[in-house]
Design an enzyme around this catalytic site. Sequence first.
Site, PDB file in Angstrom:
ATOM      1  N   ASP A   1     -35.349   3.093   7.573  1.00 18.89           N
ATOM      2  CA  ASP A   1     -35.474   3.556   6.204  1.00 18.89           C
ATOM      3  C   ASP A   1     -36.447   4.717   6.254  1.00 18.89           C
ATOM      4  O   ASP A   1     -37.446   4.680   6.998  1.00 18.89           O
ATOM      5  CB  ASP A   1     -35.956   2.464   5.259  1.00 18.89           C
ATOM      6  CG  ASP A   1     -35.581   2.770   3.802  1.00 18.89           C
ATOM      7  OD1 ASP A   1     -34.692   3.618   3.570  1.00 18.89           O
ATOM      8  OD2 ASP A   1     -36.180   2.169   2.894  1.00 18.89           O
ATOM      9  N   THR A   2     -36.106   5.746   5.524  1.00 18.29           N
ATOM     10  CA  THR A   2     -36.865   6.987   5.567  1.00 18.29           C
ATOM     11  C   THR A   2     -37.174   7.432   4.152  1.00 18.29           C
ATOM     12  O   THR A   2     -36.338   7.291   3.265  1.00 18.29           O
ATOM     13  CB  THR A   2     -36.059   8.079   6.298  1.00 18.29           C
ATOM     14  OG1 THR A   2     -35.883   7.678   7.661  1.00 18.29           O
ATOM     15  CG2 THR A   2     -36.764   9.428   6.257  1.00 18.29           C
TER      16      THR A   2
ATOM     17  N   PHE B   1     -29.147  17.210   6.834  1.00 20.01           N
ATOM     18  CA  PHE B   1     -28.679  16.476   5.664  1.00 20.01           C
ATOM     19  C   PHE B   1     -29.877  16.086   4.811  1.00 20.01           C
ATOM     20  O   PHE B   1     -31.022  16.322   5.178  1.00 20.01           O
ATOM     21  CB  PHE B   1     -27.878  15.227   6.084  1.00 20.01           C
ATOM     22  CG  PHE B   1     -28.649  14.258   6.932  1.00 20.01           C
ATOM     23  CD1 PHE B   1     -29.282  13.164   6.352  1.00 20.01           C
ATOM     24  CD2 PHE B   1     -28.753  14.431   8.301  1.00 20.01           C
ATOM     25  CE1 PHE B   1     -29.993  12.262   7.135  1.00 20.01           C
ATOM     26  CE2 PHE B   1     -29.466  13.534   9.091  1.00 20.01           C
ATOM     27  CZ  PHE B   1     -30.086  12.445   8.500  1.00 20.01           C
TER      28      PHE B   1
END
Length: 190
Positions: free
Chosen positions: A68-69, A148
């Site tokens: 998770d970022t 992205f």
Amino acid sequence: MKLVFATNNLNKLSEIRSLVPEGIQILSLSDINCNEELPETHPTLQENALQKAKYVFDNYGFNCFADDTGLEIDVLGGDPGVYSARYAGLECNAEDNMNKVLRNLEGKKNREAKFRTVIAVIVNGIETLFYGECKGQIIKVKSGTKGFGYDPIFIPDGFNKTFAEMTKVMKGSISHRGKAVNKLIDFLHS
């Protein structure tokens, strides 16, 4: 070694595959016939990464990892943070998210930000966490077509290009995700 990357984000999958050496095969969720949306219901990156990895391990039995970022912007009190992927709303896309960040930063001089990644890996039932961070600045106008997410508006400290202007190799050598993945690779080779 085979390891499932618990993500539905094909951009992340491609980026991770470009970072890992031969000998580690990264399987996608579709490779294991997992077609459902993975849960992400917690208020922290660490909890969300663990939740996704546990879901795949518990329901499919594969050694796996999830990340998770979040993009954390100082002057916005750490936002968008854990909500980075849905900052502009549940039905939003990367453009919507970037546009909201740029709107919220209008007139602000402090544009310091950082990306943080947490990777949770489960191998033979044992959970391990790895962290990566990359500090930088949010620019005023999007630049670049690679990458992205928020890549077109983030310039890492010490560089004059956004992540979206860098090759995968260059980005991977300095990015938050690249740093966390390198720790994961070291762990898998130990």
